[in-house]
Design a protein around this motif. Sequence first.
Motif: not given
Ligand SMILES: Nc1ncnc2c1ncn2[C@@H]1O[C@H](COP(=O)(O)OP(=O)(O)OP(=O)(O)O)[C@@H](O)[C@H]1O
Length: 361
Positions: A58-59, A61-64, A204
């Motif tokens: 979690n967190g 960066g996948k979604t980013t 996941h």
């Molecule tokens: N719009 C935003 N504003 C502030 N922080 C953000 C934003 N989007 C993502 N983050 C932060 O960037 C980091 C990566 O987030 P991201 O959603 O890409 O993770 P992830 O791998 O997709 O997580 P998950 O498995 O929980 O979905 C996290 O620390 C998140 O809190």
Amino acid sequence: MGKSAGIEPLTRTAWVAVRMSAVVAATELAKTYGETVALDSASLTVDRGEVFALIGPNGAGKTTLVRALTGTTDPDSGSARVLDEPPAAVDRDRLGVLPQAFSPPDRLTARELLTYYAGLYEETRDPAAVLADVGLVDAADTWYEDLSGGQQRRVCVGATLVNDPDVLFLDEPTTGIDPAGRRTVWRLIEALADAGTTVVLTTHDMAEAERLADRVGLLSNGELVARGTPAELIDEHGGTSRLEIETDAPSDAFADLPFAVEHPTRGRQRDHQGVVVRDISPAEIGTVVDALETNDIEYSGLAWAEPDLEDVYLTLADSAERERTGRGGGSDANTNTDADAHADEPIDDEREDAPRTGETA
Ligand SMILES: Nc1ncnc2c1ncn2[C@@H]1O[C@H](COP(=O)(O)OP(=O)(O)OP(=O)(O)O)[C@@H](O)[C@H]1O
């Protein structure tokens, strides 16, 4: 596109040709939110018909990364290309994007929703056929708000398919879907990839990544710390096969045994409570049992386990976290810092980014 197979290495010219065929390309993408590093120089390419799975905590960066590749967030630096265009310029008829959180109008039935989304495109598939693909024929006339969570997710997956996209981005497509429904979606994704659709997904579910992905990228703290076919990653980072012994016996109970016993550290421990014996063959399990009994060590179960993608995940994510927090490398047999060799590799590292060729099957 099928799973990887042993293929002869390509010449340099051929590598360049392979790279030019990339449908999705990220080059050193970086993105921060305040103090949070969401993406740190992430590079990858995905070829036509390839399924690329992004995994990571979690967190991580996948979604980013998916958002940067689909034009819904602007990276601070680096570049993204999809179908040879910047993401925002890609013909939307050719793209399917399933965000992690997707909330369609809920006072429409599943059928009406797919018909609604189909109406947004010039050429579409028959919504009834898409409903069948995602296994929702029986629930076609149920309002979205009355569908179960897993059924809703299937409608959302269907909504990304109505325009018969060439490239599909699926952010956790099967979250909340029951095992049978998940397999329906897996078969659908496999069929789409076989027909040439390029798929980037996040998950996941390591079984999902292992089954679907031609290649997997593991993100940790915004960095792609490893990329490769599931088989390659398991071979490199999964450790060896092992005998798991379920036991509450204290560590010193194993001191006199004629074989080494590991006490998995937190973070790398799978669901069992106990110890692990490696470097034995299944034929030697009887010897282990005899030794446990001779030494009066009580145990409640024995399980033989082959390394899988979950082992890779636990090892690499733990190792990256230790590095980030300065706690040093792990100490057990699973530690493999070769992952670091993959980090930050730029896209012009042809060997890394050319798909499957020369990679182990
Ligand atoms: N719009 C935003 N504003 C502030 N922080 C953000 C934003 N989007 C993502 N983050 C932060 O960037 C980091 C990566 O987030 P991201 O959603 O890409 O993770 P992830 O791998 O997709 O997580 P998950 O498995 O929980 O979905 C996290 O620390 C998140 O809190």
